[in-house]
Design an enzyme around this catalytic site. Structure first.
Site, PDB file in Angstrom:
ATOM      1  N   ARG A 155      40.661  42.177  35.785  1.00  0.00           N
ATOM      2  CA  ARG A 155      41.312  43.061  36.759  1.00  0.00           C
ATOM      3  C   ARG A 155      42.185  42.211  37.662  1.00  0.00           C
ATOM      4  NH1 ARG A 155      41.471  44.683  41.707  1.00  0.00           N
ATOM      5  NH2 ARG A 155      39.905  43.145  42.313  1.00  0.00           N
ATOM      6  N   LYS A 173      44.832  30.745  43.934  1.00  0.00           N
ATOM      7  CA  LYS A 173      43.859  30.766  45.025  1.00  0.00           C
ATOM      8  C   LYS A 173      43.538  29.350  45.494  1.00  0.00           C
ATOM      9  CE  LYS A 173      42.639  35.175  45.618  1.00  0.00           C
ATOM     10  NZ  LYS A 173      42.577  35.898  46.895  1.00  0.00           N
ATOM     11  N   ASP A 245      38.846  38.624  40.889  1.00  0.00           N
ATOM     12  CA  ASP A 245      39.492  39.575  39.986  1.00  0.00           C
ATOM     13  C   ASP A 245      38.649  39.916  38.755  1.00  0.00           C
ATOM     14  OD1 ASP A 245      41.482  39.618  41.819  1.00  0.00           O
ATOM     15  OD2 ASP A 245      43.077  38.946  40.504  1.00  0.00           O
ATOM     16  N   ASP A 267      35.601  37.307  46.516  1.00  0.00           N
ATOM     17  CA  ASP A 267      36.675  37.447  47.504  1.00  0.00           C
ATOM     18  C   ASP A 267      37.220  38.865  47.548  1.00  0.00           C
ATOM     19  OD1 ASP A 267      38.618  36.512  49.396  1.00  0.00           O
ATOM     20  OD2 ASP A 267      40.088  36.579  47.773  1.00  0.00           O
ATOM     21  N   ASP A 268      37.302  39.540  46.403  1.00  0.00           N
ATOM     22  CA  ASP A 268      37.848  40.903  46.374  1.00  0.00           C
ATOM     23  C   ASP A 268      36.979  41.864  47.172  1.00  0.00           C
ATOM     24  OD1 ASP A 268      39.985  40.288  44.412  1.00  0.00           O
ATOM     25  OD2 ASP A 268      38.290  39.918  43.100  1.00  0.00           O
ATOM     26  N   ASN A 407      48.537  45.092  45.684  1.00  0.00           N
ATOM     27  CA  ASN A 407      49.459  44.090  45.156  1.00  0.00           C
ATOM     28  C   ASN A 407      49.700  44.340  43.675  1.00  0.00           C
ATOM     29  OD1 ASN A 407      50.218  42.108  47.173  1.00  0.00           O
ATOM     30  ND2 ASN A 407      48.048  41.625  47.334  1.00  0.00           N
TER      31      ASN A 407
END
Length: 551
Positions: A155, A173, A245, A267-268, A407
């Site tokens: 993703r 990142k 992701d 992080d997401d 994004n």
């Protein structure tokens, strides 16, 4: 000043081998004495440049290129040739360079990854490596790895399953870890777990670089991820692992499985929640309202939406609201309409936000019915915040809060200009992609990104600086408050809910200190607490500067 990485002089290559080592190469900045001593005479033009002059040359070259992807490729080439110059350029010119090496340009770069990669960076782990993942990790040239960013490519941003092409995300990142928080690039490792892809375009591409097979799942997938995490902790003791992701079907359960067993975070989910909370705290300084009185409606109900809702609920309860009341102040809207109790199609992570309400299949209608103080777009549906939606927000709020976070840019729910125009300049706006200043009624409004790059680099820096054994939600809450505290009154006056990127390294240092303070207070730090936590953090930050090779 920060630290400058050093390698023992005995390890220095010479001649063309030195020029091919991106960690040591200085290009035309080698002095005459160094050229003579290191076998470089005649291999470089006679002019000796300073690092600052080389930065000017990079800027001149990049600015000449017509398209963002071409600029991305040029900067990646520089990264492969001269690491110090690459990071010096990013640090000195973040507003211009960060959007080129990360969002929004990195989305296009990932889509084209197989066709533009010049020099593979990072490690690819596949099912063929089962039983020997630790051996694969030992192929990495550095042993002092402190942070791994790992994706499975399922993703990528708002683009979906890109398989091995998603490697651009962990690379990007980790570039931000160095540029924004001063983490030594030699201590970072990008990893892609390639278990195949369901993207028909990738499977049909004759030049696709990843496994040409349907994506593995279930026991095979879980076993490979588990072996990777165990191997990473063995080969790189104390390493921080950032999940990036992953599709929702795996993101939540992997986080829940590993957050108490390893130093790991997503992080997401957690980073997005913290950066959104920081923006809300800034907005409250403008509106004069209280966080616990806000009503928030999310367009989208995946990992980002759940993470930000969970973070806001935690903050509201700390502010004095009971958990049940806090939950009722947050709503989600997905492809099936308003997330409400009784819907039979809701995934587990949505259940807590499924409140009693008549069904609503139109987002504008949901705004009118729920009267939220803030709408948050994490839907990847470009243009979903229509003029009708924005005007509905303006009708029920003197200062409507509008966060269009998807994004890349094409997926943003609205632009800054659209938000300002539809609300007569009253919107408190932030976005996932960068938008330039907007002029309205004689006033210039300066929107800034509600971007995880404000949060995760500082969180990671704080964790490795104190030797954190776990990364907790409390640390992300501390990070959010530290970020909000760095927004000045001048920022707010021009419509900016976040500090400028030019201050991001100082902001990251303060976030890192806040994270380390939590780790020390909760017994989660493996290193002794220094007398001055912030000074200790700053002393550990990598500074891209050339050092002398001779004399």
């Amino acid at each position: 000043m920060g630290s400058i990485r050093k390698r023992p002089k005995a390890a220095h290559p010479t001649g063309t081998a030195l020029l091919r080592d991106p960690e040591l190469n200085r290009g035309a900045a080698f002095t005459e004495a160094e050229r003579a001593a290191l076998g470089l005479d005649g291999l470089l033009p006679p002019r000796v440049y300073t690092l600052e002059e080389q930065v000017d040359l990079v800027l001149e070259h990049v600015r000449r290129l017509p398209a963002p992807l071409e600029k991305y490729i040029a900067l990646e080439g520089l990264h492969n040739r001269n690491e110090t110059l690459f990071f010096r350029t990013l640090i000195d010119h973040p507003d211009e360079m960060v959007p080129l090496v990360y969002t929004p340009t990195v989305g296009t770069a990932c889509q084209q990854y197989s066709h533009i990669v010049q020099r593979p960076r990072g490690l690819f782990i596949t099912p063929a490596h089962r039983g020997r993942v630790a051996k694969v990790l030992r192929n990495w040239p550095h042993r002092d790895v402190a942070i791994i960013v790992v994706t499975d490519g399922s993703r990528i941003l708002g683009l979906g399953d890109l398989g091995a092409n998603g490697m651009g995300i962990p690379i990007g990142k980790l570039v931000l870890y160095t540029a924004c928080a001063g983490v030594d690039p030699a201590r970072t490792l990008p990893v892609t777990i390639d278990v195949g892809t369901n993207n028909e375009g990738c499977l049909a591409d004759p030049l696709y670089c990843g496994l040409k097979r349907r994506r593995a799942d279930g026991a095979e997938y879980d076993a490979l991820v588990a072996e990777f995490i165990a191997a990473a902790r063995k080969v790189f003791p104390g390493v921080l692992i950032q999940f990036e992701d992953f599709a929702n079907r795996n993101a939540f359960r992997l986080l829940e499985r590993w957050r108490e067993r390893a130093c790991a975070f997503n992080d997401d989910i957690q980073g997005t929640g913290a950066v959104l909370l920081a923006g809300l705290l800034s907005a409250m300084r403008v509106t004069g309202g209280r966080l616990q009185d806000q009503r928030i409606l999310c367009l989208g109900a995946g990992g980002a939406a759940t993470g930000l809702c969970n973070m806001v609920v935690s903050a509201m309860t700390i502010a004095g609201l009971d958990a049940a009341s806090a939950l009722r102040r947050l709503w989600m809207f997905d492809t099936g309409g308003l997330v409400i109790a009784g819907r039979s199609d809701l995934a587990e992570h949505k259940q807590a936000y499924a409140h009693k309400h008549p069904p609503l299949g139109n987002f504008s209608a949901a705004v009118k019915a729920l009267r939220p103080t803030a709408i948050v777009g994490v839907s990847t549906a470009g243009g979903a915040f229509t003029e009708a939606v924005l005007r509905a927000m303006a009708e029920v709020n003197a200062r409507p809060i509008v966060f269009a976070l998807s994004n890349p840019t094409a997926n943003s729910e609205c632009t800054a200009e659209q938000a300002y125009q539809a609300t007569d300049g009253r919107a408190l706006f932030a976005s996932g992609s960068p938008f330039g200043p907007a002029a309205l009624a004689g006033k210039t409004l300066v929107p800034r990104q509600c971007n995880n790059s404000y949060i995760f680099p500082g969180v990671g820096l704080g964790a490795i600086a104190c030797g954190a054994t776990r990364v907790t939600d409390e640390m992300f809450l501390a990070a959010a408050h530290a970020l909000a505290a760095e927004v000045s009154e001048a920022d707010l006056a021009q419509g900016s809910l976040y500090p400028p990127l030019t201050r991001v390294r100082e902001v990251s240092a303060r976030i890192a200190a806040a994270v380390a303070e939590v780790a020390h207070a909760r017994g989660l730090a493996s290193k002794p607490k220094p007398a001055d936590v912030l000074a200790d953090i700053r002393a550990q930050m990598y500074e891209p500067r050339y050092r002398s090779y001779v004399g």
